[in-house]
Scaffold this motif. Structure first.
Motif, PDB file in Angstrom:
ATOM      1  N   ARG A   6     -52.346   1.020 -33.502  1.00  0.00           N
ATOM      2  CA  ARG A   6     -53.478   1.541 -32.719  1.00  0.00           C
ATOM      3  C   ARG A   6     -54.175   2.652 -33.495  1.00  0.00           C
ATOM      4  NH1 ARG A   6     -53.617   5.153 -27.222  1.00  0.00           N
ATOM      5  NH2 ARG A   6     -53.439   6.825 -28.719  1.00  0.00           N
ATOM      6  N   ASP A   7     -53.389   3.580 -34.057  1.00  0.00           N
ATOM      7  CA  ASP A   7     -53.978   4.697 -34.797  1.00  0.00           C
ATOM      8  C   ASP A   7     -54.702   4.219 -36.052  1.00  0.00           C
ATOM      9  OD1 ASP A   7     -52.959   6.346 -32.857  1.00  0.00           O
ATOM     10  OD2 ASP A   7     -51.493   7.340 -34.160  1.00  0.00           O
ATOM     11  N   ARG A  10     -58.070   2.791 -34.960  1.00  0.00           N
ATOM     12  CA  ARG A  10     -58.977   3.869 -34.564  1.00  0.00           C
ATOM     13  C   ARG A  10     -59.450   4.659 -35.777  1.00  0.00           C
ATOM     14  NH1 ARG A  10     -57.124   6.126 -28.715  1.00  0.00           N
ATOM     15  NH2 ARG A  10     -57.270   4.121 -27.628  1.00  0.00           N
ATOM     16  N   ASN A  11     -58.548   4.967 -36.681  1.00  0.00           N
ATOM     17  CA  ASN A  11     -58.932   5.703 -37.892  1.00  0.00           C
ATOM     18  C   ASN A  11     -59.885   4.888 -38.759  1.00  0.00           C
ATOM     19  OD1 ASN A  11     -57.713   8.302 -37.694  1.00  0.00           O
ATOM     20  ND2 ASN A  11     -55.724   7.326 -37.991  1.00  0.00           N
ATOM     21  N   TYR A  43     -70.922   4.948 -28.100  1.00  0.00           N
ATOM     22  CA  TYR A  43     -69.602   5.239 -28.675  1.00  0.00           C
ATOM     23  C   TYR A  43     -69.655   6.252 -29.818  1.00  0.00           C
ATOM     24  CZ  TYR A  43     -68.167   0.970 -26.204  1.00  0.00           C
ATOM     25  OH  TYR A  43     -67.916   0.009 -25.260  1.00  0.00           O
ATOM     26  N   LEU A  47     -66.639   8.223 -31.873  1.00  0.00           N
ATOM     27  CA  LEU A  47     -66.413   7.927 -33.290  1.00  0.00           C
ATOM     28  C   LEU A  47     -66.542   9.164 -34.174  1.00  0.00           C
ATOM     29  CD1 LEU A  47     -68.418   4.601 -33.404  1.00  0.00           C
ATOM     30  CD2 LEU A  47     -65.927   4.831 -33.622  1.00  0.00           C
ATOM     31  N   SER A  52     -60.239  11.702 -30.957  1.00  0.00           N
ATOM     32  CA  SER A  52     -60.274  10.518 -30.085  1.00  0.00           C
ATOM     33  C   SER A  52     -59.216   9.493 -30.471  1.00  0.00           C
ATOM     34  CB  SER A  52     -61.667   9.890 -30.058  1.00  0.00           C
ATOM     35  OG  SER A  52     -62.021   9.422 -31.327  1.00  0.00           O
ATOM     36  N   VAL A  53     -58.597   9.650 -31.633  1.00  0.00           N
ATOM     37  CA  VAL A  53     -57.510   8.759 -32.049  1.00  0.00           C
ATOM     38  C   VAL A  53     -56.402   8.768 -30.996  1.00  0.00           C
ATOM     39  CG1 VAL A  53     -55.641   8.473 -33.738  1.00  0.00           C
ATOM     40  CG2 VAL A  53     -57.961   8.894 -34.514  1.00  0.00           C
ATOM     41  N   ASN A  65     -62.450   1.030 -23.292  1.00  0.00           N
ATOM     42  CA  ASN A  65     -61.895   1.541 -24.535  1.00  0.00           C
ATOM     43  C   ASN A  65     -62.844   1.151 -25.673  1.00  0.00           C
ATOM     44  OD1 ASN A  65     -60.502   1.756 -26.995  1.00  0.00           O
ATOM     45  ND2 ASN A  65     -58.533   1.468 -26.006  1.00  0.00           N
ATOM     46  N   PHE A  67     -62.657   1.538 -28.828  1.00  0.00           N
ATOM     47  CA  PHE A  67     -62.000   0.968 -29.998  1.00  0.00           C
ATOM     48  C   PHE A  67     -61.623  -0.488 -29.764  1.00  0.00           C
ATOM     49  CE2 PHE A  67     -61.213   5.567 -30.265  1.00  0.00           C
ATOM     50  CZ  PHE A  67     -61.823   5.827 -31.471  1.00  0.00           C
ATOM     51  N   SER A  71     -63.240  -3.590 -31.740  1.00  0.00           N
ATOM     52  CA  SER A  71     -62.298  -4.516 -32.386  1.00  0.00           C
ATOM     53  C   SER A  71     -62.578  -5.954 -31.990  1.00  0.00           C
ATOM     54  CB  SER A  71     -60.854  -4.149 -32.024  1.00  0.00           C
ATOM     55  OG  SER A  71     -60.514  -2.899 -32.566  1.00  0.00           O
TER      56      SER A  71
END
Length: 143
Positions: A6-7, A10-11, A43, A47, A52-53, A65, A67, A71
């Protein structure tokens, strides 16, 4: 197979958005992601915030969500580039024609993809590409 955390996902979006804004060279995947992010100004605040991560976006609170949404956009762009599942490109092109707007058609595909993934998870079955395409066609009044 590529299976980011997930991280990491997001990153990727946060870093790509930073590079895009700073007019740095982007990889091909980053270019696709940047194009998706530009059509979602709602968003940009998320971003631009590295914190927000770690943020949650609970659907119970009526939050989307960002992210996950971005995705799914990327997943569909990849599907379209290789026509997988077979026939997605034709169904999507028809959605674009019917909707008159690529982004609106993309959101129809996002809904269809999300439903198919939810059904597969709920039923413990593999994703059903034919059902996904049929759902997209129904959404645009073509099947």
């Amino acid at each position: 197979m590529f299976n980011p955390s997930r991280d990491q996902v997001r990153n990727f979006f946060i870093e790509t958005w930073r590079k895009y804004r700073e007019k740095k060279v982007l990889t091909p995947m980053e270019s696709v992601a940047a194009n998706v992010m530009t059509v979602h100004p709602e968003y940009h605040v998320v971003l631009e915030d590295p914190e927000s991560v770690d943020r949650d976006f609970p659907p119970e609170a009526g939050q989307i969500n960002p992210f996950l949404h971005l995705s799914l956009h990327l997943a569909i762009e990849e599907q379209l580039s290789i026509d997988q599942p077979p026939g997605i490109r034709t169904a999507f092109d028809l959605a674009c024609q019917r909707r008159g707007d690529r982004h609106d058609a993309m959101h129809d595909a996002l809904e269809a993809l999300g439903e198919m993934l939810f059904d597969a998870q709920r039923n413990g079955t593999p994703p059903d590409g034919a059902a996904y395409i049929a759902n997209l066609r129904r959404r645009i009044g073509a099947g």
